[in-house]
Motif scaffolding. Structure first.
Motif, PDB file in Angstrom:
ATOM      1  N   SER A   1       1.397  -6.083  11.631  1.00 17.38           N
ATOM      2  CA  SER A   1       0.460  -5.341  12.660  1.00 17.38           C
ATOM      3  C   SER A   1      -0.267  -4.253  11.736  1.00 17.38           C
ATOM      4  O   SER A   1       0.435  -4.015  10.631  1.00 17.38           O
ATOM      5  N   TRP A   2      -1.158  -3.774  12.307  1.00 14.60           N
ATOM      6  CA  TRP A   2      -1.988  -2.712  11.766  1.00 14.60           C
ATOM      7  C   TRP A   2      -1.280  -1.494  11.331  1.00 14.60           C
ATOM      8  O   TRP A   2      -0.718  -0.951  12.240  1.00 14.60           O
ATOM      9  N   GLN A   3      -1.213  -0.982  10.409  1.00 12.42           N
ATOM     10  CA  GLN A   3      -0.220  -0.221   9.803  1.00 12.42           C
ATOM     11  C   GLN A   3      -0.875   1.339   9.483  1.00 12.42           C
ATOM     12  O   GLN A   3      -0.391   2.285   9.490  1.00 12.42           O
ATOM     13  N   GLY A   4      -2.391   1.353   8.929  1.00 13.54           N
ATOM     14  CA  GLY A   4      -2.819   2.446   8.559  1.00 13.54           C
ATOM     15  C   GLY A   4      -4.056   1.989   7.358  1.00 13.54           C
ATOM     16  O   GLY A   4      -4.592   0.713   7.534  1.00 13.54           O
ATOM     17  N   GLU A   5      -4.532   3.104   6.581  1.00 15.64           N
ATOM     18  CA  GLU A   5      -5.462   2.810   5.702  1.00 15.64           C
ATOM     19  C   GLU A   5      -5.323   3.625   4.528  1.00 15.64           C
ATOM     20  O   GLU A   5      -4.896   4.750   4.677  1.00 15.64           O
ATOM     21  N   PHE A   6      -5.900   3.192   3.441  1.00 13.25           N
ATOM     22  CA  PHE A   6      -5.768   3.743   2.137  1.00 13.25           C
ATOM     23  C   PHE A   6      -6.828   4.908   2.523  1.00 13.25           C
ATOM     24  O   PHE A   6      -7.870   4.562   2.678  1.00 13.25           O
TER      25      PHE A   6
ATOM     26  N   HIS B   1       4.130  13.707   4.847  1.00 13.86           N
ATOM     27  CA  HIS B   1       3.746  13.777   6.058  1.00 13.86           C
ATOM     28  C   HIS B   1       2.304  13.265   6.280  1.00 13.86           C
ATOM     29  O   HIS B   1       1.357  13.529   5.663  1.00 13.86           O
ATOM     30  N   GLY B   2       2.342  12.176   7.361  1.00 13.45           N
ATOM     31  CA  GLY B   2       1.076  11.889   7.641  1.00 13.45           C
ATOM     32  C   GLY B   2       0.880  10.306   7.192  1.00 13.45           C
ATOM     33  O   GLY B   2       0.048   9.591   7.411  1.00 13.45           O
ATOM     34  N   GLY B   3       1.957   9.811   6.278  1.00 14.46           N
ATOM     35  CA  GLY B   3       1.796   8.431   5.651  1.00 14.46           C
ATOM     36  C   GLY B   3       2.617   8.387   4.661  1.00 14.46           C
ATOM     37  O   GLY B   3       3.891   8.874   4.553  1.00 14.46           O
ATOM     38  N   TYR B   4       2.338   7.570   3.699  1.00 10.65           N
ATOM     39  CA  TYR B   4       3.005   7.428   2.440  1.00 10.65           C
ATOM     40  C   TYR B   4       2.201   7.075   1.263  1.00 10.65           C
ATOM     41  O   TYR B   4       1.168   6.861   1.294  1.00 10.65           O
ATOM     42  N   VAL B   5       3.117   6.988   0.003  1.00  7.37           N
ATOM     43  CA  VAL B   5       2.435   6.821  -1.223  1.00  7.37           C
ATOM     44  C   VAL B   5       2.875   5.464  -1.977  1.00  7.37           C
ATOM     45  O   VAL B   5       3.848   4.940  -1.350  1.00  7.37           O
ATOM     46  N   THR B   6       2.000   5.007  -2.726  1.00 12.56           N
ATOM     47  CA  THR B   6       2.068   3.458  -3.251  1.00 12.56           C
ATOM     48  C   THR B   6       1.475   3.443  -4.506  1.00 12.56           C
ATOM     49  O   THR B   6       0.925   4.482  -5.006  1.00 12.56           O
ATOM     50  N   ALA B   7       1.361   2.341  -4.928  1.00  7.06           N
ATOM     51  CA  ALA B   7       0.509   2.019  -6.409  1.00  7.06           C
ATOM     52  C   ALA B   7      -0.919   1.949  -5.866  1.00  7.06           C
ATOM     53  O   ALA B   7      -1.200   1.108  -4.954  1.00  7.06           O
ATOM     54  N   GLY B   8      -1.542   2.570  -6.760  1.00  6.10           N
ATOM     55  CA  GLY B   8      -3.181   2.303  -6.592  1.00  6.10           C
ATOM     56  C   GLY B   8      -3.781   0.913  -6.582  1.00  6.10           C
ATOM     57  O   GLY B   8      -4.840   0.604  -6.005  1.00  6.10           O
TER      58      GLY B   8
ATOM     59  N   ARG C   1      -2.622   6.564   4.991  1.00  4.84           N
ATOM     60  CA  ARG C   1      -2.562   7.392   6.340  1.00  4.84           C
ATOM     61  C   ARG C   1      -1.923   6.282   7.320  1.00  4.84           C
ATOM     62  O   ARG C   1      -2.746   5.410   7.890  1.00  4.84           O
ATOM     63  N   THR C   2      -0.714   6.567   7.960  1.00  2.04           N
ATOM     64  CA  THR C   2      -0.347   5.821   8.909  1.00  2.04           C
ATOM     65  C   THR C   2      -0.879   5.921  10.318  1.00  2.04           C
ATOM     66  O   THR C   2      -1.338   6.923  10.764  1.00  2.04           O
ATOM     67  N   GLY C   3      -1.045   4.844  11.131  1.00  2.00           N
ATOM     68  CA  GLY C   3      -1.021   4.846  12.596  1.00  2.00           C
ATOM     69  C   GLY C   3      -0.830   3.723  13.186  1.00  2.00           C
ATOM     70  O   GLY C   3       0.322   2.974  12.629  1.00  2.00           O
ATOM     71  N   GLY C   4      -1.334   3.358  14.273  1.00  2.00           N
ATOM     72  CA  GLY C   4      -0.841   2.019  15.187  1.00  2.00           C
ATOM     73  C   GLY C   4       0.356   2.296  15.621  1.00  2.00           C
ATOM     74  O   GLY C   4       1.240   1.161  15.835  1.00  2.00           O
TER      75      GLY C   4
END
Length: 357
Positions: free
Chosen positions: A215-220, A193-200, A234-237
């Protein structure tokens, strides 16, 4: 552009009937290919693994302090016990008890000792990983052929055949999928909810993240590597999140319905932006991976192949999220080993909720 989903509705495998939406026909096809089994055998395995995942928590509780670990083999959930008196209680849950000399707590104590060596810089060069190997009731250390293992505990089992120093699977910027940060391409793990998880390790300090179309997708919002290998974006755009793992046209896109943890021996499949969809088995949980950048703890080791750019991508068993791709050795031509960071730990650390169908 928004998050791209790969449609494979044109693929029809009319000879396969998948009961109860256990897996798509294409997933059965992929497992048949990667495991060298028939489609009927793949369907049977999927059903047996679903049962094993369901009864594992009850079997662990039944074993109590005598619990020596769980693993899937020969179509059933096996549970090690150190006390024969616990066998009937474990059997009553539907699992098969196996008598072992050492409890999981005892085995973990030996592994924790090597972890302490690692944290103080005393693990010798050329050690790739170490883990509790539940099916054999031992602590296994993977080491390159020339590695000196004399400083390790004497009761560990050393495996050298085909072992190489693991590496992370990030890649330099190339055209394609699915997200970029700095000069690195990685893969999305699971939507929350609000984004996605991935590798650090995919966060190279640039923090801003760009999607497959640049395109801008969000930020760590947070990340950790080494010691851990997890992060969340956290995703946006205008991008939205969906509970889907891409099948890349090789299999149907997989819906995510939960995050039950698969014991060793269970099949697991991985989706990544370089090598796409591949399957194998869980080989061990709570492994320590010794990267050049430093050790990463509490990982899950698998026989699934991966390649640069696959970092952060999804590991899934059936419809249950397992974790995000960290690194390994080998490739999808010659094979190798790959580790993932368990998704439930990431959710717990950041207080996230997995997005499910």
């Amino acid at each position: 552009m928004l998050l791209r989903l790969v449609s494979v509705s044109a693929l029809v495998l009319s000879t396969i009937v998948v009961p109860g939406a256990a897996a798509s026909a294409e997933v059965v096809e992929a497992m048949s290919r990667d495991f060298g089994i028939t489609k009927g055998e793949a369907l049977a395995r999927i059903s047996q693994e679903k049962t094993a995942l369901r009864i594992d928590p009850s079997a662990q509780a039944a074993a109590g302090n005598a619990y020596g670990g769980s693993w899937f083999a020969d179509g059933k959930l096996n549970v090690a016990v150190t006390d024969p008196a616990k066998a009937d209680a474990v059997r009553a849950t539907g699992a098969t008890p196996v008598l072992r000399a050492k409890s999981l707590a005892s085995l973990n104590s030996t592994k924790d000792g090597i972890d302490r060596m690692s944290k103080s810089g005393k693990v010798p060069a050329g050690i790739a990983s170490w883990r509790v190997d539940v099916p054999t009731g031992t602590v296994v250390v993977e080491a390159e052929p020339t590695a000196d293992v004399s400083a390790l505990p004497k009761d560990v089992v050393v495996k050298r055949d085909g072992v190489r120093q693991p590496r992370t699977f990030a890649a330099g910027t190339v055209g394609g999928d699915p997200f970029y940060t700095g000069n690195v391409r990685c893969s999305i793990g699971f939507s929350v909810h609000g984004g996605y998880v991935t590798a650090g390790h995919c966060n190279v300090g640039a923090w801003n993240v760009y999607g497959w179309d640049r395109s801008w997708q969000g930020e760590f919002v947070g990340s950790s590597f080494p010691t851990n290998d997890y992060g969340w974006v956290r995703t946006g755009g205008g991008w939205w999140n969906v509970p889907v793992v891409l099948g890349w046209g090789q299999v149907s896109d997989a819906l995510v319905r939960g995050s039950w943890e698969a014991p060793p021996g269970t099949s697991v499949c991985r989706s990544g932006s370089t090598s796409h969809w591949h399957c194998g088995v869980v080989q061990g949980r709570n492994e320590t991976v010794n990267y050049q950048q430093g050790a990463v703890y509490e990982m899950v080791g698998t026989s699934v192949c991966a390649e640069p750019g696959d970092s952060g991508g999804s590991f899934i068993t059936g419809d249950q999220a397992q974790g995000v791709t960290s690194g390994g050795y080998g490739d999808c031509t010659g094979g190798g080993r790959t580790w993932f960071q368990p998704v439930n730990e990431i959710l717990r650390v950041y207080g996230l909720t997995l997005l499910t169908a």
